[in-house]
Design a protein around this motif. Structure first.
Motif, PDB file in Angstrom:
ATOM      1  N   VAL A 158     -85.977  50.347 -77.780  1.00 48.30           N
ATOM      2  CA  VAL A 158     -85.684  51.637 -77.165  1.00 48.30           C
ATOM      3  C   VAL A 158     -85.282  52.666 -78.219  1.00 48.30           C
ATOM      4  N   ALA A 258     -77.029  55.719 -68.023  1.00 51.31           N
ATOM      5  CA  ALA A 258     -78.274  55.473 -68.749  1.00 51.31           C
ATOM      6  C   ALA A 258     -78.304  54.046 -69.262  1.00 51.31           C
ATOM      7  N   SER A 260     -81.692  50.955 -70.681  1.00 45.79           N
ATOM      8  CA  SER A 260     -83.039  50.888 -71.243  1.00 45.79           C
ATOM      9  C   SER A 260     -84.119  51.250 -70.236  1.00 45.79           C
ATOM     10  N   HIS A 262     -83.342  53.446 -67.461  1.00 46.73           N
ATOM     11  CA  HIS A 262     -82.939  54.673 -66.787  1.00 46.73           C
ATOM     12  C   HIS A 262     -82.515  55.692 -67.842  1.00 46.73           C
ATOM     13  N   SER A 263     -83.342  56.706 -68.013  1.00 43.89           N
ATOM     14  CA  SER A 263     -83.060  57.735 -69.007  1.00 43.89           C
ATOM     15  C   SER A 263     -82.530  58.985 -68.329  1.00 43.89           C
ATOM     16  N   PHE A 266     -86.309  62.209 -67.537  1.00 42.14           N
ATOM     17  CA  PHE A 266     -87.374  61.369 -66.991  1.00 42.14           C
ATOM     18  C   PHE A 266     -88.456  62.234 -66.338  1.00 42.14           C
TER      19      PHE A 266
END
Length: 373
Positions: A158, A258, A260, A262-263, A266
């Motif tokens: 990531v 947040a 890996s 869920h950013s 997006f």
């Protein structure tokens, strides 16, 4: 920048090699290098060559050095391009000379990007190769590549996407899969006369969802602004203005948790169609998914990352909300009773028994307040 003496040995050695290249008057990062054909093209063009053949065709290729074996008078290297195509390059003393062969052995490392010019041949083992007449450094790598047999951790993948793209074929495949899906989505929308629009990312008041926004300040307008959490309100204004079918593939920002998967930043698709209902949207959603599957996999049968195969074709099954809840809790939830309770403002949670009697439902308190909202 860290002091050169404090660097790990491999990083320090590579910097010393770069310094030596500069001292020779060679640019370790030239603007351009010779390239006449891609590795994929050369493999397609010469895939039928028999063993131990010299074609007399001279080509210039480029690629990252991912394998290197230096022997006395003959050296081998595997080059890889961005699409994952690989080709062997061979460097012999009688072709490039002693000085260039020594430079190859001493200055070129795994991870470097090079240009090789030479004849297209097949080796005595039948491997399609370039027998080099010359080579040029395109970019000197200052950090070693991760080991081929030691996978990157999820956090490393990531944080260092560029390294993940270099070493993991799945990462390169995914990077090319997404544009194919986006292209299919746009084609499906266009075939139905939807209009793609772009709505503001900076908004005076965030809306369209329940989320904590990112806040910024506009010097020109001397006011606080918010990065959008959803495009809904502006898309609805488009419909009000007479654009009856609109969609947007957009970036949204939510100042929340947040990890890996869920950013805070997006992408999402949102679409609206005047005179349509939930059946219209259900059919559109199914078509978007099925067309994207066909574009990527060539059929409606898709393969999940864990190896499972799913058939997305045909008409999808439909189930009502109350039936789904009833199946999950093992009790028949009465839709009419819930509706009456909601209208009264009281949560009289009941279930329908097989005999038709209404009894308190022990599961309802978990989900009924959410539905009433």
């Amino acid at each position: 920048m860290a002091d050169e003496d404090d660097l790990p040995e491999q990083l320090r050695i590579r910097r010393e090699k770069r310094a030596g290249i500069l001292k020779r008057g060679v640019d370790p990062y030239p603007v351009s290098v010779p390239r006449t054909i891609s590795l994929l093209e050369i493999r397609e063009k010469h895939k039928e060559l028999p063993i131990d053949v010299s074609t007399g065709i001279i080509e210039s290729i480029t690629g990252r050095v991912i394998f290197k074996r230096d022997t006395g008078k003959l050296c081998f290297a595997n080059l890889r391009e961005g699409d994952g195509s690989e080709l062997q390059a061979m460097f012999s003393l009688d072709k490039i000379g002693e000085e260039q062969l020594e430079i190859w052995k001493s200055e070129i490392d795994l991870g470097d990007i090079v240009s090789v010019t030479g004849e297209v041949i097949t080796s005595k083992r039948g491997e399609l190769s370039i027998l080099a007449n010359s080579f040029a450094l395109a970019a000197k790598a200052l950090r070693p590549l991760p080991g081929e047999h030691k996978s990157l951790s999820e956090e490393s993948r990531v944080r260092m996407r560029y390294v993940d793209l270099i070493v993991r074929p799945e990462a390169r495949s995914n990077a090319r899969l997404r544009p194919a899906v986006m292209h299919s989505l746009r084609n499906t929308f266009n075939s139905r006369n939807f209009l793609e629009v772009e709505t503001p990312m900076l908004q005076v008041m965030h809306g369209g969802a329940a989320a904590r926004p990112f806040k910024t300040f506009s010097n020109a307008y001397e006011m606080d602004l918010f990065l959008r959490i959803a495009p809904e309100l502006y898309l609805k204004r488009c419909v009000v203005g007479g654009l009856e079918k609109v969609f947007e593939i957009n970036r949204n920002f939510r100042n929340e948790g947040a990890d890996s998967s869920h950013s805070p930043e997006f992408a999402m698709i949102e679409t609206y169609e005047a005179y349509g209902d939930w059946n219209t949207m259900a059919e559109l959603t199914r078509t978007l998914v099925q067309d994207a599957a066909k574009a990527v996999f060539g059929s409606h049968v898709v393969k999940h990352h864990d190896g499972r195969e799913l058939d997305l074709g045909g008409k999808w099954s439909e189930v009502s909300l109350f039936d789904a809840i009833s199946d999950a809790i093992g009790e028949k939830v009465a839709q009419w009773e819930m509706g009456r309770a909601s209208r009264r403002g009281k949560a009289t949670h009941t279930c329908s028994r097989p005999d038709g009697n209404q009894t308190p439902c022990p599961y309802a308190s978990r989900w009924f307040p959410t539905f009433c909202k």
